[in-house]
Design an enzyme around this catalytic site. Sequence first.
Site, PDB file in Angstrom:
ATOM      1  N   ASN A   9       0.876  -1.173   0.000  1.00 52.58           N
ATOM      2  CA  ASN A   9       0.000   0.000   0.000  1.00 52.58           C
ATOM      3  C   ASN A   9       0.914   1.225   0.000  1.00 52.58           C
ATOM      4  OD1 ASN A   9      -1.885   1.983   0.370  1.00 52.58           O
ATOM      5  ND2 ASN A   9      -2.297   1.475   2.520  1.00 52.58           N
ATOM      6  N   LYS A  11       0.142   4.196  -0.312  1.00 56.04           N
ATOM      7  CA  LYS A  11      -0.539   5.388   0.210  1.00 56.04           C
ATOM      8  C   LYS A  11      -0.316   6.566  -0.748  1.00 56.04           C
ATOM      9  CE  LYS A  11       0.180   3.515   4.769  1.00 56.04           C
ATOM     10  NZ  LYS A  11      -0.094   3.678   6.180  1.00 56.04           N
ATOM     11  N   HIS A  96      -9.588   0.984   4.260  1.00 56.00           N
ATOM     12  CA  HIS A  96      -8.355   1.195   5.036  1.00 56.00           C
ATOM     13  C   HIS A  96      -8.666   2.121   6.207  1.00 56.00           C
ATOM     14  CE1 HIS A  96      -4.327   2.477   6.129  1.00 56.00           C
ATOM     15  NE2 HIS A  96      -3.892   1.405   5.516  1.00 56.00           N
ATOM     16  N   GLU A  98      -7.155   4.546   7.413  1.00 57.20           N
ATOM     17  CA  GLU A  98      -6.958   5.985   7.150  1.00 57.20           C
ATOM     18  C   GLU A  98      -8.169   6.570   6.432  1.00 57.20           C
ATOM     19  OE1 GLU A  98      -3.128   5.585   5.269  1.00 57.20           O
ATOM     20  OE2 GLU A  98      -2.264   5.006   7.193  1.00 57.20           O
ATOM     21  N   GLU A 168      -5.876  -5.068  10.183  1.00 59.53           N
ATOM     22  CA  GLU A 168      -4.836  -4.070  10.441  1.00 59.53           C
ATOM     23  C   GLU A 168      -5.158  -3.320  11.735  1.00 59.53           C
ATOM     24  OE1 GLU A 168      -2.702  -2.867   6.621  1.00 59.53           O
ATOM     25  OE2 GLU A 168      -4.463  -1.610   6.753  1.00 59.53           O
ATOM     26  N   GLY A 174       1.989   2.120  10.703  1.00 62.36           N
ATOM     27  CA  GLY A 174       2.929   3.237  10.575  1.00 62.36           C
ATOM     28  C   GLY A 174       3.546   3.663  11.897  1.00 62.36           C
ATOM     29  N   SER A 214       3.028  -2.257  10.403  1.00 62.55           N
ATOM     30  CA  SER A 214       4.474  -2.243  10.678  1.00 62.55           C
ATOM     31  C   SER A 214       5.154  -3.582  10.379  1.00 62.55           C
ATOM     32  CB  SER A 214       4.749  -1.800  12.116  1.00 62.55           C
ATOM     33  OG  SER A 214       4.290  -0.479  12.302  1.00 62.55           O
TER      34      SER A 214
END
Length: 251
Positions: A9, A11, A96, A98, A168, A174, A214
Amino acid sequence: MRQKIVAGNWKMNNNLEAGKKLAQEVLDKATGNEEAQIVLGTPFIHLTVLADSVAGKKGIEIAAQNCSDKASGAYTGETSAEMVKSTGTNYVIIGHSERREYFNETNAQLAAKVDLALAQELIPIFCCGESLEIREKEEHFSYVKQQLTESLFHLSSADFAKIVIAYEPIWAIGTGRTASSAQAQEMHAELRAHLASHFGQELADSCSILYGGSCKPSNAKEIFEGSDVDGGLIGGASLNANDFLAIVNSF
Ligand code: PEP
């Protein structure tokens, strides 16, 4: 069909030239005989050119990172599932954390995105996961199961069979703080049992459930050892071809 998948991904990273260069490096260094299906989740601007460059290549596919929850029309700035598919792209990341957090995407909207993606024969990589606050309250299992219930349980068995799930935990994305392999396996087993309770054991056993958060070359092998962990969704480490391929080859 249950298969090992490692999806990157990117991003909102890599302009057109940088994205072409990174994808080319992955293509040059991949042997084509990797045990895992490789998927590159890129910004929309890359889809056409990268879908072209992987066309006919074994074991590597491109994913969009999102699609609209509307089919078409006056939705300025949106990109539909049909548009994604028209680029030659075969996967789409949906839900996702985010997007859930910064763009307020709800389980109901994500259900609509899943439907539109499936109608275009895109394979959804459906993301789910809990915040640290929810985990600390020990509500993580019920929270994540509810995400699956509200966005996927309306599907027919035939459509559910096309879904890939990515667990996730938000606190691991991250942050450099990864879930332990035991925490990942525990959640994946719980999710698979939840899927089995609705779709039956056979379909649940056929679903690929990826871990994301991560994941790095140094921890991927241990995480992927979980019997219910079928691969990974990789953010930061997917921006480096060597690191990404090291993760791909961690099985
Ligand atoms: C992600 O964005 O899906 C992700 C898992 O990011 P990272 O690997 O950087 O934690």
